[in-house]
Design an enzyme around this catalytic site. Structure first.
Site, PDB file in Angstrom:
ATOM      1  CB  CYS A  78      -0.995  -0.075   1.147  1.00  0.00           C
ATOM      2  SG  CYS A  78      -2.472   0.874   0.804  1.00  0.00           S
ATOM      3  CG  HIS A 172      -3.055  -3.083   4.259  1.00  0.00           C
ATOM      4  ND1 HIS A 172      -2.115  -2.557   5.123  1.00  0.00           N
ATOM      5  CD2 HIS A 172      -3.573  -2.033   3.595  1.00  0.00           C
ATOM      6  CE1 HIS A 172      -2.068  -1.239   4.990  1.00  0.00           C
ATOM      7  NE2 HIS A 172      -2.953  -0.893   4.065  1.00  0.00           N
ATOM      8  CD  GLU A 174      -0.429  -5.532   6.399  1.00  0.00           C
ATOM      9  OE1 GLU A 174      -0.248  -6.028   5.274  1.00  0.00           O
ATOM     10  OE2 GLU A 174      -0.813  -4.352   6.570  1.00  0.00           O
TER      11      GLU A 174
HETATM   12  N1  GLN Z   1      -3.537   6.395   1.050  1.00  0.00           N
HETATM   13  C1  GLN Z   1      -2.279   6.098   1.686  1.00  0.00           C
HETATM   14  C2  GLN Z   1      -1.163   6.855   0.996  1.00  0.00           C
HETATM   15  O1  GLN Z   1      -1.363   7.344  -0.057  1.00  0.00           O
HETATM   16  C3  GLN Z   1      -1.982   4.611   1.651  1.00  0.00           C
HETATM   17  C4  GLN Z   1      -2.970   3.866   2.507  1.00  0.00           C
HETATM   18  C5  GLN Z   1      -2.477   2.585   3.072  1.00  0.00           C
HETATM   19  O2  GLN Z   1      -1.259   2.348   3.157  1.00  0.00           O
HETATM   20  N2  GLN Z   1      -3.394   1.769   3.483  1.00  0.00           N
HETATM   21  O3  GLN Z   1      -0.106   6.925   1.518  1.00  0.00           O
END
Ligand code: GLN
Length: 203
Positions: A78, A172, A174
């Site tokens: 992410c 994610h 995890e």
């Molecule tokens: N929206 C977050 C970002 O742009 C990422 C979100 C996440 O890691 N769940 O950094």
């Protein structure tokens, strides 16, 4: 591998330790450049990429991480994927440029739009399904040279990309207790280990 580091500047790092514990692999905290000594891989977790980008520079981690990346595998989930990208459509993030992809932050919607989708993970001609929890997730909008798409959602949008010893996920794993993606990079005894995937893809 003996010991993997998890970047603990901010965000969802704790559950990655649980995944490694279940895999029987030691994981340690990385907050300062010297924490990179003695580890053989790194996870950049989810969180807030704008904040992590600032903290990487505040703690003088950018060059040490880039040097570490020459020899060791790095996985980003992410926000971690955003930081590993070559191009991010948001100038507040200065990415590390390890994955030849472009990403659009928050493109799957705001926090309230968070969802768990069914992802498809390709292993040769077969695929396995896995839950992909997307939280303000980035969309991978361009996949450049030398990047393999290993997983996607039902719109065939890439969710998992691999390039050499760099792996990026827009979700994610995890949170859902899934270890196969950690195994791709960090467990040479796993059938999912990246060199096995390369062989299958090449066949
Ligand atoms: N929206 C977050 C970002 O742009 C990422 C979100 C996440 O890691 N769940 O950094």
């Amino acid at each position: 591998m003996n010991r993997i580091g998890i970047l603990e500047l901010q965000g969802d790092f704790a559950l990655h330790h649980c995944i490694f514990k279940d895999m029987g692999i030691e994981s340690v905290s990385v907050k300062l450049p010297e924490d990179l000594d003695g580890i053989e891989g790194l996870v950049i977790p989810g969180g807030e990429s704008t904040t992590m980008s600032l903290l990487i520079d505040k703690f003088d981690l950018r060059e040490p991480i880039l040097s570490f990346a020459i020899n060791y595998p790095i996985m980003g989930t992410c926000a971690g994927l955003i930081l590993m990208a070559k191009k991010v459509y948001d100038s507040r993030v200065v990415p590390l440029g390890l994955l030849n992809i472009s990403v659009d932050r928050n493109a799957y919607g705001r926090q309230i739009m968070s969802s768990t989708e069914t992802g498809k993970f390709y292993f040769g001609e077969e695929y396995s399904k896995f839950p992909a929890t997307l939280i303000r997730a980035p969309k991978i909008t361009e996949v450049g040279k030398n990047v393999q798409v290993l997983g996607s959602n039902h719109h065939e949008e890439p969710l998992v990309v691999l390039s050499g010893h760099f792996l990026g996920l827009s979700f994610h794993p995890e949170i859902d207790g899934i270890s196969i993606f950690h195994e791709i990079l960090f467990d040479s005894n796993s059938k999912y280990f990246r060199t096995n995937l390369d062989q299958v893809h090449a066949a």
